[in-house]
Design an enzyme around this catalytic site. Structure first.
Site, PDB file in Angstrom:
ATOM      1  N   ARG A  60      -3.609  -1.768  -8.809  1.00 31.53           N
ATOM      2  CA  ARG A  60      -4.961  -2.421  -9.299  1.00 31.53           C
ATOM      3  C   ARG A  60      -5.963  -1.662  -8.934  1.00 31.53           C
ATOM      4  NH1 ARG A  60      -1.464  -6.494  -7.721  1.00 31.53           N
ATOM      5  NH2 ARG A  60      -2.225  -6.386  -5.498  1.00 31.53           N
ATOM      6  N   GLU A  97       4.554  -5.451   6.573  1.00 35.34           N
ATOM      7  CA  GLU A  97       5.066  -6.436   7.415  1.00 35.34           C
ATOM      8  C   GLU A  97       6.561  -6.743   7.750  1.00 35.34           C
ATOM      9  OE1 GLU A  97       3.711 -10.085   5.893  1.00 35.34           O
ATOM     10  OE2 GLU A  97       4.527 -11.344   7.700  1.00 35.34           O
TER      11      GLU A  97
HETATM   12  P1  AMP Z   1      -3.157  -3.657   3.097  1.00 36.44           P
HETATM   13  O1  AMP Z   1      -2.347  -2.286   2.955  1.00 36.44           O
HETATM   14  O2  AMP Z   1      -2.386  -4.742   4.065  1.00 36.44           O
HETATM   15  O3  AMP Z   1      -4.365  -3.578   3.231  1.00 36.44           O
HETATM   16  O4  AMP Z   1      -2.608  -4.161   1.634  1.00 36.44           O
HETATM   17  C1  AMP Z   1      -3.733  -3.884   0.557  1.00 36.44           C
HETATM   18  C2  AMP Z   1      -3.019  -3.480  -0.700  1.00 36.44           C
HETATM   19  O5  AMP Z   1      -2.133  -4.538  -1.060  1.00 36.44           O
HETATM   20  C3  AMP Z   1      -3.781  -3.403  -1.803  1.00 36.44           C
HETATM   21  O6  AMP Z   1      -3.594  -2.401  -2.777  1.00 36.44           O
HETATM   22  C4  AMP Z   1      -4.004  -4.768  -2.556  1.00 36.44           C
HETATM   23  O7  AMP Z   1      -3.851  -4.715  -3.850  1.00 36.44           O
HETATM   24  C5  AMP Z   1      -2.694  -5.578  -1.900  1.00 36.44           C
HETATM   25  N1  AMP Z   1      -2.709  -6.862  -1.246  1.00 36.44           N
HETATM   26  C6  AMP Z   1      -2.569  -7.113  -0.102  1.00 36.44           C
HETATM   27  N2  AMP Z   1      -2.900  -8.405   0.326  1.00 36.44           N
HETATM   28  C7  AMP Z   1      -3.160  -8.987  -0.967  1.00 36.44           C
HETATM   29  C8  AMP Z   1      -3.588 -10.212  -1.478  1.00 36.44           C
HETATM   30  N3  AMP Z   1      -3.591 -11.236  -0.545  1.00 36.44           N
HETATM   31  N4  AMP Z   1      -3.870 -10.414  -2.740  1.00 36.44           N
HETATM   32  C9  AMP Z   1      -3.729  -9.373  -3.750  1.00 36.44           C
HETATM   33  N5  AMP Z   1      -3.473  -8.117  -3.097  1.00 36.44           N
HETATM   34  C10 AMP Z   1      -3.188  -8.063  -1.990  1.00 36.44           C
END
Ligand code: AMP
Length: 172
Positions: A60, A97
């Site tokens: 995205r 996770e």
């Molecule tokens: P993180 O590494 O945990 O910061 O997750 C970020 C990545 O996961 C990004 O590329 C987001 O597109 C996706 N992502 C994580 N959580 C969500 C969520 N609640 N809704 C949509 N996309 C998410």
């Protein structure tokens, strides 16, 4: 709250329990389908940054990073999931996770000293953005910042990005 924050919040749909129970997925497709909202977001994501290259994080992040690069007269560089880029790559793994993920960038994507802005849709735990920061630096770029549409503050992603200029158009 600014007009832009209101516009973004009205156009992002919460999808409960997707992709698994307990997660509220931030669905950006209504925002993308709204010309005025999509334009305003693209115009705002790189505001205040001096940049030579915009990195988009698969998948995205690509949707926002490519028009931001066009708008700012900068190059676009994809950071992709492992195994998708065809030439020589650098890779970074990070914890999810459950299990781990690996992202890659072409090792010749940046010229020395290129100022690079990393763009994604959502900052959650910050693992993806932190891995992208490490990749850009190892590949010779200078990280100007991380810019996201939405930050999920309760997951404290910023804490994994100490010393990086992190900007979010909305924080929830
Ligand atoms: P993180 O590494 O945990 O910061 O997750 C970020 C990545 O996961 C990004 O590329 C987001 O597109 C996706 N992502 C994580 N959580 C969500 C969520 N609640 N809704 C949509 N996309 C998410």
């Amino acid at each position: 709250m600014t007009d832009l924050s209101t516009l973004i919040l009205e156009r992002i749909r919460d999808v409960p329990d997707y992709p698994k129970p307990g997660v509220t997925f931030k669905d950006i497709t209504p925002l993308l389908a709204d010309h005025a909202a999509f334009n305003a977001v693209v115009d705002s994501l790189a505001t205040g940054f001096q940049v030579d290259k915009i990195v988009g994080i698969e998948a995205r992040g690509f949707i926002f990073a490519a028009p931001v690069a066009y708008h700012r007269g900068a190059g676009f560089v994809p950071v992709r999931k492992k195994g998708k880029l065809p030439a020589a790559v650098l890779e970074e793994s990070y914890d999810l996770e459950y299990g781990s993920a690996t992202i890659e960038v072409h090792d010749d994507a940046f010229s020395p000293g290129d100022r690079v802005l990393i763009v994604d849709d959502v900052l959650a735990t910050g693992g993806t953005a932190a891995a992208a920061v490490d990749l850009v630096r190892r590949a010779g770029g200078e990280v100007a910042g991380v810019s996201v549409l939405m930050e999920l503050a309760f997951l404290k992603g910023r804490e994994r990005l100490k010393g990086v200029d992190v900007r979010s158009l909305v924080i929830v």
